[in-house]
Design an enzyme around this catalytic site. Structure first.
Site, PDB file in Angstrom:
ATOM      1  N   LYS A  55       0.800  -1.208   0.000  1.00  0.00           N
ATOM      2  CA  LYS A  55       0.000   0.000   0.000  1.00  0.00           C
ATOM      3  C   LYS A  55       0.845   1.275   0.000  1.00  0.00           C
ATOM      4  O   LYS A  55       0.369   2.347  -0.368  1.00  0.00           O
ATOM      5  CB  LYS A  55      -0.847   0.024   1.291  1.00  0.00           C
ATOM      6  CG  LYS A  55      -1.811  -1.108   1.451  1.00  0.00           C
ATOM      7  CD  LYS A  55      -2.515  -0.946   2.835  1.00  0.00           C
ATOM      8  CE  LYS A  55      -3.387  -2.113   3.173  1.00  0.00           C
ATOM      9  NZ  LYS A  55      -3.917  -2.010   4.556  1.00  0.00           N
ATOM     10  N   ASP A 115      14.191  -1.158   1.286  1.00  0.00           N
ATOM     11  CA  ASP A 115      14.796  -1.534   2.559  1.00  0.00           C
ATOM     12  C   ASP A 115      15.816  -2.635   2.262  1.00  0.00           C
ATOM     13  O   ASP A 115      16.948  -2.346   1.877  1.00  0.00           O
ATOM     14  CB  ASP A 115      13.631  -2.014   3.446  1.00  0.00           C
ATOM     15  CG  ASP A 115      13.941  -1.955   4.922  1.00  0.00           C
ATOM     16  OD1 ASP A 115      15.122  -1.973   5.267  1.00  0.00           O
ATOM     17  OD2 ASP A 115      13.002  -1.912   5.730  1.00  0.00           O
ATOM     18  N   LYS A 143      17.192   3.048   2.105  1.00  0.00           N
ATOM     19  CA  LYS A 143      18.034   2.906   3.299  1.00  0.00           C
ATOM     20  C   LYS A 143      19.238   2.046   2.923  1.00  0.00           C
ATOM     21  O   LYS A 143      19.154   0.813   3.004  1.00  0.00           O
ATOM     22  CB  LYS A 143      17.254   2.178   4.392  1.00  0.00           C
ATOM     23  CG  LYS A 143      16.214   2.986   5.111  1.00  0.00           C
ATOM     24  CD  LYS A 143      15.608   2.080   6.183  1.00  0.00           C
ATOM     25  CE  LYS A 143      14.500   2.758   6.934  1.00  0.00           C
ATOM     26  NZ  LYS A 143      13.841   1.808   7.861  1.00  0.00           N
TER      27      LYS A 143
END
Ligand code: PRP
Length: 189
Positions: A55, A115, A143
Site C-alpha cells: 500500500k 529496505d 536505506k
C-alpha cells in the site's frame, strides 16, 4: 495558493521523534524526479505504465503521476513479505496482480521505500518475465544500510539512515500513512 498555505500540518504525536523530511522538500524532490522521467520517456510510443506497489506507494504515486507530462497509465500490484520486521526474509508473495497487460510496454515500478531490496528485486524479475519493453524503478526513500540484494534504482528521492519512518504513505501498524511529511518513529514504539 493562500488556501494551500492555510492547511494545517499535523503536529508530531508522542510516537514520533522528529520530522525527517518536510512536506515542501518532498514536493520539490518529486517534481524534480517527474521532470527527469518526462525527459527520459519523451520518445515512447506507448503509454508508460506506472505500477504502484500497495500500500505504501499510493501517495507518492498520486503526486508523481500528476506531475508527469508523458502519456501514462496507472496500475497497482500487491505483494507481501513473509517474516517482515527487523529481518526481512526475502520470501515475497504476490497478493494482487496488475490489471494491465504489460507486454511490449515500458514499466516504471513506484515504491515508497527500498529496505532490504527483496520486494523490488522480485518485482523487477517478475515484470521482465512478462515481455515488457523495459522495467525501471523509482523509490521515494532508500536505506543503504539495510540493503541485502542489489537493485538498480533509476529515480531515488532521498537516502535516509536506518531508522523507522512513517508518513507520506508509510505506516506503523496502519497509522500515520497520511502525514504530509516523513517522520522518524521512536525506537521503543
Ligand atoms: C514496505 C514498502 C516496500 C517494502 C520494502 O512494504 O512499501 O514494499 O516494504 O522492503 P524490502 O526492500 O525489505 O522488500 P510493507 O511490507 O511495509 O507493506 P505496505 O506497503 O503495505 O505498508
Amino acid at each position: 495558493m493562500d488556501n494551500i498555505r492555510s492547511i494545517a500540518i499535523p503536529p508530531l504525536t508522542d510516537d514520533l521523534v522528529r520530522v525527517l523530511i518536510d512536506a515542501e522538500t518532498i514536493q520539490r524532490r518529486v517534481a524534480e524526479l517527474a521532470q527527469q522521467i518526462n525527459k527520459d520517456y519523451a520518445d515512447i510510443t506507448e503509454p508508460l505504465i506506472l505500477v504502484g506497489v500497495l500500500k505504501g506507494s499510493f501517495i507518492y504515486l498520486a503526486d508523481l503521476s500528476r506531475k508527469l507530462t508523458v502519456p501514462h497509465v496507472i496500475d497497482f500490484i500487491a505483494v507481501s513479505s513473509y517474516g517482515k520486521g527487523t529481518v526481512s526474509s526475502g520470501n515475497v508473495r504476490l497478493l494482487m496482480d496488475t490489471r494491465e497487460n504489460l507486454e511490449h510496454h515500458h514499466v516504471l515500478i513506484v515504491e515508497d521505500i527500498l529496505d532490504s531490496g527483496y520486494t523490488l528485486d522480485y518485482l523487477v524479475r517478475y515484470f521482465k518475465a512478462r515481455g515488457t519493453k523495459s522495467v525501471q524503478t523509482t523509490v521515494l526513500l532508500e536505506k543503504p544500510d539495510r540493503h541485502v540484494v542489489p537493485v538498480d534504482l533509476a529515480y531515488v528521492g532521498f537516502t535516509i539512515p536506518d531508522v523507522w519512518v512513517v508518513g507520506y504513505g508509510l505506516d506503523y501498524a496502519e497509522k500515520y500513512r497520511t502525514l504530509p511529511y516523513i517522520a522518524e518513529l521512536k525506537p521503543q514504539v
